[in-house]
Design a protein around this motif. Structure first.
Motif, mmCIF file in Angstrom:
data_model
loop_
_atom_site.group_PDB
_atom_site.id
_atom_site.type_symbol
_atom_site.label_atom_id
_atom_site.label_comp_id
_atom_site.label_asym_id
_atom_site.label_seq_id
_atom_site.Cartn_x
_atom_site.Cartn_y
_atom_site.Cartn_z
ATOM 1 N N SER A 1 0.843 -1.197 0.000
ATOM 2 C CA SER A 1 0.000 0.000 0.000
ATOM 3 C C SER A 1 0.877 1.246 0.000
ATOM 4 C CB SER A 1 -0.899 0.012 1.236
ATOM 5 O OG SER A 1 -0.112 0.041 2.428
ATOM 6 N N GLY A 2 0.301 2.361 -0.441
ATOM 7 C CA GLY A 2 1.056 3.610 -0.432
ATOM 8 C C GLY A 2 0.705 4.487 -1.611
ATOM 9 N N SER A 3 1.108 5.744 -1.530
ATOM 10 C CA SER A 3 0.846 6.696 -2.598
ATOM 11 C C SER A 3 1.768 6.442 -3.790
ATOM 12 C CB SER A 3 1.062 8.128 -2.083
ATOM 13 O OG SER A 3 2.442 8.333 -1.810
ATOM 14 N N ARG A 4 1.524 7.184 -4.863
ATOM 15 C CA ARG A 4 2.363 7.056 -6.057
ATOM 16 C C ARG A 4 3.808 7.413 -5.736
ATOM 17 N NH1 ARG A 4 1.989 10.849 -11.412
ATOM 18 N NH2 ARG A 4 1.771 12.406 -9.775
ATOM 19 N N PHE A 5 4.002 8.435 -4.921
ATOM 20 C CA PHE A 5 5.361 8.857 -4.587
ATOM 21 C C PHE A 5 6.037 7.873 -3.635
ATOM 22 C CE2 PHE A 5 3.430 13.018 -5.743
ATOM 23 C CZ PHE A 5 4.222 13.259 -6.867
ATOM 24 N N GLU A 6 5.264 7.255 -2.721
ATOM 25 C CA GLU A 6 5.836 6.215 -1.865
ATOM 26 C C GLU A 6 6.255 5.007 -2.695
ATOM 27 O OE1 GLU A 6 3.760 6.895 2.498
ATOM 28 O OE2 GLU A 6 2.700 5.708 0.999
ATOM 29 N N ARG B 1 10.089 11.027 -8.615
ATOM 30 C CA ARG B 1 9.159 12.082 -9.046
ATOM 31 C C ARG B 1 8.642 11.779 -10.449
ATOM 32 N NH1 ARG B 1 8.980 17.054 -6.493
ATOM 33 N NH2 ARG B 1 7.304 17.354 -8.008
ATOM 34 N N ASP C 1 6.076 12.668 -11.841
ATOM 35 C CA ASP C 1 5.454 13.841 -12.464
ATOM 36 C C ASP C 1 6.447 14.620 -13.315
ATOM 37 O OD1 ASP C 1 6.657 14.310 -9.887
ATOM 38 O OD2 ASP C 1 5.910 16.362 -9.988
ATOM 39 N N VAL D 1 9.863 14.084 -1.528
ATOM 40 C CA VAL D 1 9.010 12.922 -1.312
ATOM 41 C C VAL D 1 9.321 12.346 0.068
ATOM 42 C CG1 VAL D 1 8.687 12.420 -3.756
ATOM 43 C CG2 VAL D 1 10.652 11.460 -2.590
ATOM 44 N N ASN D 2 8.809 11.162 0.370
ATOM 45 C CA ASN D 2 8.834 10.654 1.740
ATOM 46 C C ASN D 2 10.233 10.188 2.167
ATOM 47 O OD1 ASN D 2 8.336 9.341 4.203
ATOM 48 N ND2 ASN D 2 6.238 8.890 3.579
#
Length: 307
Positions: free
Chosen positions: A92-97, A150, A152, A277-278
């Protein structure tokens, strides 16, 4: 097998991390100070380290070994990229994670730990191969690695962020390497001195980033344990199985496999901090994987028949 050099290398990392942890806790380093140190590392000292690592003489006798090492590294990165593509889908996690997870799976701590461990297990001759393997590492970190952290930037390219000092230094180092140009003193001495502070400062930054986190949270993220299992065990074992039938020279086989078994690269933390980011997840990954490597590196070395 002499385990003392391996243990000493890993404990040295922990001492430096502890210095950063205590420095933050006692107010010697503030959060803004951590950001400043990260920027210094990414934009000045790390590029110097990259250029210095590529100052390797290319002789006719070495050309064949260079080609073999680079071919082997295609396999190593092929396995690492395959893991980096698949494993984050299980977490699980965001796109950046997910980008941080992919970076951690691809890039290992080749520099600080790679040199002393390979020298201890395989002798002085192995250091030439370690240096060669660091060349594609430096180039990939600041190209593919940045886009992983990144994504993006690939959709909205920003040349100022893409053409970072790290990428420029990697391209310059490659140019000097293939042209056979040696940087003269005192410039080479200055570059070497600046590059030499990268590892201790990077570990201090990691310790400072871990300091604000609850102690239990450093060990409680299951995703970090999954990433570490792949980084330290599964990836190097797959590489070993793929290469062993085709590489007859024990040293040419052992050095790339052992380097593939190193913990997560400290660069993960520095670039995660630099690109917003993280960095906390990255710090946990470096910390946990370095602890586990006390067990896994001797295990991989045993499979290779080192010592």
């Amino acid at each position: 097998m002499d385990l003392i050099p391996i243990i000493e290398s890993i404990l040295t990392l922990f001492i430096l991390i502890a210095v950063g942890y205590l420095a933050y806790r006692t107010g010697v380093i503030t959060r803004s100070g951590v950001t400043g140190l990260s920027s210094l590392l990414v934009n000045i000292t790390l590029p110097c380290l990259i250029i210095e690592s590529m100052q390797v003489p290319v002789t006719p006798d070495r050309v064949h070994e260079i080609l073999v090492i680079f071919t082997i590294e295609l396999v190593v990165y092929g396995v690492s990229f395959a893991a980096a593509f698949l494993v984050p889908y299980l977490l699980s996690g965001s796109r950046f994670e997910a980008g941080v997870f992919r970076f951690m799976l691809i890039f290992s701590n080749l520099g600080f730990m790679g040199y002393p461990v390979c020298q201890a297990l395989f002798g002085q001759e192995s250091l030439f191969y370690v240096t060669l393997i660091n060349i594609p590492f430096g180039l990939l970190v600041f190209t593919v690695g940045v886009f992983l952290l990144r994504p993006d930037l690939a959709q909205n390219p920003d040349l100022k962020r893409i053409l970072s000092p790290g990428l420029v230094s990697s391209l310059l180092g490659l140019l000097l390497f293939f042209a056979g140009v040696t940087i003269p003193s005192p410039f080479s001495d200055s570059i070497s001195l600046l590059g030499s502070v990268t590892t201790p400062l990077a570990m201090i930054v990691i310790g400072a980033l871990l300091a604000p986190l609850p102690f239990c949270s450093m060990f409680g993220d299951v995703r970090i344990w999954v990433i570490s299992t792949f980084r330290l065990g599964i990836i190097p074992l797959v590489v070993l199985v793929l290469l062993r039938p085709f590489v007859s020279d024990p040293l040419l086989l052992s050095v790339p496999v052992l380097l593939a078994a190193m913990p997560i690269a400290a660069n993960t933390v520095l670039l995660a901090e630099e690109y917003g980011v993280n960095a906390e997840i990255a710090s946990k990954g470096v910390f946990i994987s370095t602890i586990l490597s006390l067990i896994t590196i001797p295990g991989v070395a045993f499979l290779l028949g080192a010592g």
